[in-house]
Write a protein that holds these residues in place. Structure first.
Motif, mmCIF file in Angstrom:
data_model
loop_
_atom_site.group_PDB
_atom_site.id
_atom_site.type_symbol
_atom_site.label_atom_id
_atom_site.label_comp_id
_atom_site.label_asym_id
_atom_site.label_seq_id
_atom_site.Cartn_x
_atom_site.Cartn_y
_atom_site.Cartn_z
ATOM 1 N N TRP A 229 -21.934 33.078 -32.968
ATOM 2 C CA TRP A 229 -23.193 33.323 -32.265
ATOM 3 C C TRP A 229 -24.325 33.583 -33.258
ATOM 4 O O TRP A 229 -25.409 33.029 -33.115
ATOM 5 C CB TRP A 229 -23.006 34.493 -31.303
ATOM 6 N N LEU A 230 -24.073 34.429 -34.265
ATOM 7 C CA LEU A 230 -25.095 34.722 -35.278
ATOM 8 C C LEU A 230 -25.573 33.457 -35.984
ATOM 9 O O LEU A 230 -26.766 33.284 -36.228
ATOM 10 C CB LEU A 230 -24.553 35.710 -36.324
ATOM 11 N N SER A 231 -24.651 32.572 -36.307
ATOM 12 C CA SER A 231 -25.025 31.350 -37.033
ATOM 13 C C SER A 231 -25.967 30.472 -36.217
ATOM 14 O O SER A 231 -26.809 29.773 -36.771
ATOM 15 C CB SER A 231 -23.781 30.558 -37.449
ATOM 16 N N LEU A 232 -25.854 30.531 -34.907
ATOM 17 C CA LEU A 232 -26.730 29.739 -34.040
ATOM 18 C C LEU A 232 -28.044 30.450 -33.717
ATOM 19 O O LEU A 232 -29.123 29.879 -33.841
ATOM 20 C CB LEU A 232 -26.008 29.421 -32.727
ATOM 21 N N VAL A 233 -27.955 31.692 -33.319
ATOM 22 C CA VAL A 233 -29.131 32.402 -32.827
ATOM 23 C C VAL A 233 -30.097 32.777 -33.943
ATOM 24 O O VAL A 233 -31.312 32.646 -33.772
ATOM 25 C CB VAL A 233 -28.709 33.629 -31.998
ATOM 26 N N LEU A 234 -29.596 33.220 -35.080
ATOM 27 C CA LEU A 234 -30.512 33.617 -36.155
ATOM 28 C C LEU A 234 -31.310 32.434 -36.680
ATOM 29 O O LEU A 234 -32.495 32.575 -36.992
ATOM 30 C CB LEU A 234 -29.758 34.324 -37.279
ATOM 31 N N THR A 235 -30.702 31.270 -36.745
ATOM 32 C CA THR A 235 -31.469 30.094 -37.184
ATOM 33 C C THR A 235 -32.522 29.705 -36.154
ATOM 34 O O THR A 235 -33.564 29.163 -36.512
ATOM 35 C CB THR A 235 -30.549 28.892 -37.473
ATOM 36 N N SER A 236 -32.297 30.048 -34.886
ATOM 37 C CA SER A 236 -33.273 29.706 -33.847
ATOM 38 C C SER A 236 -34.545 30.525 -33.950
ATOM 39 O O SER A 236 -35.571 30.149 -33.408
ATOM 40 C CB SER A 236 -32.663 29.854 -32.448
ATOM 41 N N ILE A 237 -34.480 31.654 -34.662
ATOM 42 C CA ILE A 237 -35.679 32.468 -34.871
ATOM 43 C C ILE A 237 -36.129 32.432 -36.334
ATOM 44 O O ILE A 237 -36.913 33.272 -36.770
ATOM 45 C CB ILE A 237 -35.486 33.934 -34.401
ATOM 46 N N SER A 238 -35.622 31.485 -37.101
ATOM 47 C CA SER A 238 -35.985 31.287 -38.506
ATOM 48 C C SER A 238 -35.592 32.449 -39.409
ATOM 49 O O SER A 238 -36.211 32.674 -40.439
ATOM 50 C CB SER A 238 -37.489 31.008 -38.655
ATOM 51 N N PHE A 239 -34.554 33.187 -39.027
ATOM 52 C CA PHE A 239 -34.069 34.285 -39.871
ATOM 53 C C PHE A 239 -32.922 33.775 -40.717
ATOM 54 O O PHE A 239 -31.904 33.352 -40.197
ATOM 55 C CB PHE A 239 -33.611 35.463 -39.012
ATOM 56 N N ILE B 32 -29.637 33.458 -42.912
ATOM 57 C CA ILE B 32 -28.372 34.179 -43.024
ATOM 58 C C ILE B 32 -27.500 33.406 -44.003
ATOM 59 O O ILE B 32 -27.468 32.174 -43.993
ATOM 60 C CB ILE B 32 -27.679 34.366 -41.656
ATOM 61 N N SER B 33 -26.837 34.134 -44.846
ATOM 62 C CA SER B 33 -26.030 33.539 -45.909
ATOM 63 C C SER B 33 -24.831 32.789 -45.342
ATOM 64 O O SER B 33 -24.050 33.337 -44.567
ATOM 65 C CB SER B 33 -25.551 34.652 -46.848
ATOM 66 N N SER B 34 -24.673 31.545 -45.754
ATOM 67 C CA SER B 34 -23.499 30.776 -45.332
ATOM 68 C C SER B 34 -22.234 31.362 -45.957
ATOM 69 O O SER B 34 -21.156 31.287 -45.366
ATOM 70 C CB SER B 34 -23.656 29.304 -45.696
ATOM 71 N N VAL B 35 -22.356 31.982 -47.127
ATOM 72 C CA VAL B 35 -21.218 32.644 -47.767
ATOM 73 C C VAL B 35 -20.764 33.816 -46.898
ATOM 74 O O VAL B 35 -19.571 34.003 -46.659
ATOM 75 C CB VAL B 35 -21.583 33.118 -49.196
ATOM 76 N N LEU B 36 -21.721 34.596 -46.400
ATOM 77 C CA LEU B 36 -21.398 35.715 -45.511
ATOM 78 C C LEU B 36 -20.737 35.229 -44.225
ATOM 79 O O LEU B 36 -19.726 35.769 -43.788
ATOM 80 C CB LEU B 36 -22.659 36.519 -45.189
ATOM 81 N N LEU B 37 -21.303 34.196 -43.628
ATOM 82 C CA LEU B 37 -20.729 33.660 -42.394
ATOM 83 C C LEU B 37 -19.300 33.178 -42.616
ATOM 84 O O LEU B 37 -18.410 33.471 -41.811
ATOM 85 C CB LEU B 37 -21.600 32.531 -41.846
ATOM 86 N N SER B 38 -19.062 32.458 -43.702
ATOM 87 C CA SER B 38 -17.709 31.957 -44.001
ATOM 88 C C SER B 38 -16.747 33.087 -44.246
ATOM 89 O O SER B 38 -15.629 33.088 -43.743
ATOM 90 C CB SER B 38 -17.751 31.031 -45.218
ATOM 91 N N ALA B 39 -17.183 34.087 -45.025
ATOM 92 C CA ALA B 39 -16.309 35.211 -45.363
ATOM 93 C C ALA B 39 -16.008 36.068 -44.138
ATOM 94 O O ALA B 39 -14.920 36.674 -44.047
ATOM 95 C CB ALA B 39 -16.943 36.064 -46.452
ATOM 96 N N ALA B 40 -16.939 36.134 -43.203
ATOM 97 C CA ALA B 40 -16.747 36.984 -42.023
ATOM 98 C C ALA B 40 -15.888 36.324 -40.948
ATOM 99 O O ALA B 40 -15.427 37.003 -40.028
ATOM 100 C CB ALA B 40 -18.108 37.366 -41.427
ATOM 101 N N MET B 41 -15.661 35.003 -41.047
ATOM 102 C CA MET B 41 -14.803 34.322 -40.075
ATOM 103 C C MET B 41 -13.384 34.824 -40.219
ATOM 104 O O MET B 41 -12.826 34.854 -41.316
ATOM 105 C CB MET B 41 -14.833 32.812 -40.280
ATOM 106 N N ARG B 42 -12.797 35.256 -39.104
ATOM 107 C CA ARG B 42 -11.419 35.754 -39.121
ATOM 108 C C ARG B 42 -10.469 34.598 -38.969
ATOM 109 O O ARG B 42 -10.652 33.724 -38.148
ATOM 110 C CB ARG B 42 -11.218 36.773 -38.015
ATOM 111 N N LYS B 43 -9.434 34.631 -39.753
ATOM 112 C CA LYS B 43 -8.425 33.567 -39.734
ATOM 113 C C LYS B 43 -7.404 33.795 -38.661
ATOM 114 O O LYS B 43 -7.055 34.852 -38.303
ATOM 115 C CB LYS B 43 -7.735 33.439 -41.095
#
Length: 198
Positions: free
Chosen positions: A175-185, A187-198
Motif C-alpha cells: 500500500w505504501l509503495s502505491l499511495v506515497l508515490t501518488s502524493i509525490s512523497f 520512499i526508498s525502494s531499498v526500504l520497501l524491499s527490505a520490509a517485505m516479509r517472506k
C-alpha cells in the motif's frame, strides 16, 4: 481487502524496525493508548507511522504532477520549515493512520513552503497525481488540518494486488509503495524491499 488494527500495528512496527535498521526516519507514534508500542496495548486507531522530509521538486509549484521528479535533500525532524535550503524545497510531513471505519491504512500529509506557510488546495493539486481523491480534514489524533487521500477505493485496489499471490503480511508495504508515490512523497525502494516479509 481490508486490514485489522492488530495487523496494521504489527506491520507498521515491522516497517519502523526495518526503517531504523536502514537509517531511514520513519517512526511509530503511540498516542495516549499504550506505553510499550505493542498493538495489544494501543487503543484502536491511536498510533501511526510518521515521517518528515525536506525535498526539492522543481515542478511542484509550476505544473500538475504526472511523474515523480523529487530528490531528497535531507530528512527533517524539527517542525520548523525554516531549515529549507532554497525556494525550491518543501517540507513534507506524512502520517500513516488506520481508518477504523474503512479498515485500511490512510495517509495524512502536509506540505510547507520555506517560510513555513502550508500549501493551499491549488498547490496541493499540483503535488498529487491525477485522479487521486484528496480532502482536507482534521487529523484524527492531532486535531489539526491535514490533507488526506480518501480511502474509499483502497479495499478494491488492494484486493486486485493480492490476487497476484502476495502475502497479506506485506499489505502495508504494498500500500505504501502505491499511495506515497501518488502524493509525490519519495520512499526508498531499498526500504520497501527490505520490509517485505517472506
Amino acid at each position: 481487502m481490508s486490514l485489522t488494527w492488530v495487523e496494521f500495528c504489527e506491520q507498521a512496527l515491522h516497517f519502523e524496525k526495518v526503517s531504523a535498521y536502514l537509517n531511514d526516519s520513519w517512526c511509530w507514534i503511540a498516542s495516549s493508548g499504550g506505553s510499550n508500542n505493542t498493538s495489544s496495548e494501543l487503543r484502536k486507531g491511536f498510533g501511526y507511522l510518521a515521517k518528515k522530509m525536506v525535498i526539492t521538486n522543481d515542478t511542484i509549484s509550476t505544473e500538475p504532477q504526472k511523474s515523480t521528479t523529487e530528490s531528497v535533500i535531507e530528512e527533517s525532524d524539527p517542525a520548523s520549515a525554516s531549515q529549507l535550503p532554497n525556494h525550491n524545497s518543501v517540507l513534507f510531513e506524512v502520517h500513516i493512520l488506520y481508518s477504523i471505519s474503512y479498515q485500511v491504512p490512510v495517509v495524512y500529509f502536509n506540505v510547507f513552503h520555506p517560510n513555513g506557510k502550508p500549501f493551499q488546495l491549488d498547490e496541493i493539486q499540483k503535488v498529487v497525481k491525477e485522479g487521486v481523491i484528496i480532502t482536507q480534514c482534521e487529523h484524527p489524533i492531532l486535531n489539526v488540518p491535514f490533507w488526506s487521500v480518501h480511502p474509499c477505493e483502497t479495499k478494491v485496489f488492494m484486493a486486485e494486488i493480492f490476487t497476484s499471490g502476495l502475502e497479506k503480511s506485506n499489505y502495508l508495504v504494498s500500500w505504501l509503495s502505491l499511495v506515497l508515490t501518488s502524493i509525490s512523497f519519495p520512499i526508498s525502494s531499498v526500504l520497501l524491499s527490505a520490509a517485505m516479509r517472506k
